[in-house]
Design a protein around this motif. Sequence first.
Motif, short mmCIF file in Angstrom:
data_model
loop_
_atom_site.label_atom_id
_atom_site.label_comp_id
_atom_site.label_asym_id
_atom_site.label_seq_id
_atom_site.Cartn_x
_atom_site.Cartn_y
_atom_site.Cartn_z
N VAL A 1 0.84 -1.22 0.00
CA VAL A 1 0.00 0.00 0.00
C VAL A 1 0.86 1.25 0.00
CG1 VAL A 1 -1.94 -1.13 1.12
CG2 VAL A 1 -0.22 -0.03 2.53
N ARG A 2 2.07 1.13 0.53
CA ARG A 2 2.99 2.29 0.51
C ARG A 2 3.34 2.66 -0.92
NH1 ARG A 2 9.03 2.39 3.26
NH2 ARG A 2 9.42 4.61 2.98
N GLY A 3 3.36 1.67 -1.81
CA GLY A 3 3.64 1.94 -3.21
C GLY A 3 2.50 2.63 -3.93
N HIS A 4 1.31 2.58 -3.33
CA HIS A 4 0.14 3.20 -3.94
C HIS A 4 -0.22 4.56 -3.33
CE1 HIS A 4 -0.20 -0.95 -5.27
NE2 HIS A 4 -1.09 -0.57 -6.16
N PHE A 5 0.11 4.75 -2.06
CA PHE A 5 -0.20 6.02 -1.38
C PHE A 5 1.10 6.63 -0.89
CE2 PHE A 5 -3.74 3.04 -0.60
CZ PHE A 5 -4.75 3.71 -1.26
N ILE A 6 1.44 7.79 -1.42
CA ILE A 6 2.72 8.41 -1.06
C ILE A 6 2.54 9.42 0.08
CG2 ILE A 6 3.67 8.08 -3.36
CD1 ILE A 6 3.12 11.02 -3.94
N SER A 7 3.63 9.73 0.75
CA SER A 7 3.61 10.68 1.86
C SER A 7 3.73 12.11 1.33
CB SER A 7 4.76 10.40 2.82
OG SER A 7 5.99 10.67 2.18
N THR A 8 3.55 13.07 2.20
CA THR A 8 3.71 14.48 1.81
C THR A 8 5.13 14.74 1.32
OG1 THR A 8 2.07 15.11 3.48
CG2 THR A 8 3.49 16.86 2.62
N LYS A 9 6.10 14.18 2.02
CA LYS A 9 7.50 14.35 1.63
C LYS A 9 7.74 13.81 0.22
CE LYS A 9 12.14 12.96 3.21
NZ LYS A 9 12.87 12.19 4.25
N GLU A 10 7.20 12.62 -0.06
CA GLU A 10 7.37 12.02 -1.38
C GLU A 10 6.61 12.80 -2.45
OE1 GLU A 10 7.90 7.31 -0.16
OE2 GLU A 10 5.91 8.23 -0.14
N SER A 11 5.46 13.37 -2.06
CA SER A 11 4.68 14.18 -2.99
C SER A 11 5.46 15.42 -3.43
CB SER A 11 3.35 14.59 -2.35
OG SER A 11 2.61 15.41 -3.21
N VAL A 12 6.13 16.06 -2.48
CA VAL A 12 6.94 17.25 -2.80
C VAL A 12 8.08 16.87 -3.75
CG1 VAL A 12 8.50 18.97 -1.85
CG2 VAL A 12 6.37 18.45 -0.67
N GLU A 13 8.74 15.75 -3.47
CA GLU A 13 9.84 15.29 -4.33
C GLU A 13 9.34 14.96 -5.74
OE1 GLU A 13 11.37 12.00 -2.18
OE2 GLU A 13 12.43 13.24 -0.68
N TYR A 14 8.13 14.37 -5.82
CA TYR A 14 7.53 14.05 -7.10
C TYR A 14 7.25 15.31 -7.92
CZ TYR A 14 4.03 12.36 -10.45
OH TYR A 14 3.32 12.09 -11.59
N VAL A 15 6.70 16.32 -7.25
CA VAL A 15 6.40 17.59 -7.93
C VAL A 15 7.68 18.23 -8.44
CG1 VAL A 15 5.54 19.93 -7.60
CG2 VAL A 15 4.26 18.00 -6.66
N LYS A 16 8.73 18.21 -7.63
CA LYS A 16 10.01 18.80 -8.04
C LYS A 16 10.60 18.08 -9.25
CE LYS A 16 11.49 20.73 -3.59
NZ LYS A 16 12.46 20.64 -2.48
N SER A 17 10.46 16.74 -9.27
CA SER A 17 11.05 15.96 -10.38
C SER A 17 10.33 16.22 -11.70
CB SER A 17 11.00 14.47 -10.04
OG SER A 17 9.66 13.99 -10.02
N LEU A 18 9.04 16.61 -11.61
CA LEU A 18 8.26 16.88 -12.82
C LEU A 18 7.77 18.32 -12.88
CD1 LEU A 18 6.11 13.61 -12.94
CD2 LEU A 18 8.13 14.13 -14.32
N GLU A 19 8.59 19.21 -12.33
CA GLU A 19 8.17 20.62 -12.19
C GLU A 19 7.77 21.23 -13.51
OE1 GLU A 19 9.74 24.70 -9.98
OE2 GLU A 19 11.03 22.94 -10.11
N GLY A 20 8.48 20.89 -14.58
CA GLY A 20 8.19 21.49 -15.89
C GLY A 20 6.90 21.01 -16.50
N LYS A 21 6.37 19.89 -16.03
CA LYS A 21 5.15 19.33 -16.61
C LYS A 21 3.87 19.74 -15.88
CE LYS A 21 7.47 15.26 -18.51
NZ LYS A 21 7.32 15.69 -19.91
#
Length: 451
Positions: free
Chosen positions: A428-448
């Motif tokens: 389930v951790r692979g399906h629901f990410i934490s706030t910290k992981e969400s921020v990292e995800y946004v940064k990795s795809l900032e241009g999109k």
Amino acid sequence: MSSIKIEEVRPHAERFAAHSHIRGLGIRNGKVEFSADGFVGQTEAREAAYIVVKMIKEGKFAGKGVLIVGPPGTGKTALALGIARELGPETPFVALSGGEIYSLEVKKSEFLMRALRRAIGIKIREWRRVYEGEVRSVEFRYGRHPYNPYLQRVLGATIKLRTKDDEKTLRVPAEIAQQLIELGVEEGDVIMIDEETGTVSVAGRGEGGEQYDVPARRRVEIPKGPVYKEKEVVRFFTLHEVDMSLARQRGLISAMIFGFAEETKEIPDEVRRQADEIVKKTVEEGKAELVPGVLFIDDAHLLDIETFAFLTRAMETEFAPIIIMATNRGFAKVRGTDIEAPHGIPQDVLDRLVIIKTRPYTAEEIREIVSIKAREQNIALGEDALKLLTSIGVEHSLRYALQLLVPAYIIAKERGRSSVAAEDVEYVRGHFISTKESVEYVKSLEGKFLR
């Protein structure tokens, strides 16, 4: 005519409520216990709160308020509720968020005045028809929420009560069942249900009930006589309920004279003054007792400068509850101004507040909290799953670790297991990410992402 329907059942789960496990501040013989009354850790904050409770009980807290500051998920709401529980089981507790005051229907001052007066109770003695006895069993019925298909709501309950001379099984509606959940009623508790109003009160633990770590449940004798009886009881009202009753009477008079009833969006000051006079007279005659409660305002940084001025004045009034505010902000602008202040609260207001700080939980505390939450929800956790959830709580947040509990339990059941394993948590951790992981995800795809 009774508005609450209680059916006697002829002979022929799970319970969830926010912070229903909080029974007090976990103080034993003046010392803070590491884990007690639903609390784990936060010993310094709980000790400070207990000192506040003692000041209130000695009548030396007039003109003051409490501010609880700390990071998200560190038990600020629970601490405020713990203070109310320590003040007594009948202490009113009204909770609201700072953002709730901004309404198109009611002015800010009216909204706050109603909240303040809901946090002040009046006890009146009178004879009532009641169901009273020791709880032998209680079963709750749940169904789908009418507005959210992903949530469940309580639909009612079946409860068996006994006295030394009688025993009855009752089927009660959702209003009463919700009270049973909020009060944490268990087998062995002695309770009373008002037939007309449906109000539930807990007298304590019966002689045969196990005494858990619940100091609020004092030992009481099992009642004698029939379960259903007429008894002198204490009825509880709030000042706001008195205000509304008088305002409705005023509306009926308008309807009789002019043929229409005015809509009560704002209670006139003269109605509240009349309510205060009635309450004072009743108290002076010895027929009633005033019970000041707690008004808890979360996200206090969302309040504006006008609201803070109103609350400052309210702290000094004759009928004033204990005002407790909480925030997770550091320095922020005071709403409605360009002034930056600690916690977004004006300096003159801060000077009137006793400030209590909470801190992030340690790994040991997170482990204990996860264990308690799992037990509350009847989720069996394997040692490996508990260890993993603890490390997730330390690395990310306690709230994220707790959010994974139920999804992991569902996956474990689908896989045919009775307890949650580490692999279920990882899944389930692979399906629901934490706030910290969400921020990292946004940064990795900032241009999109759209701006």
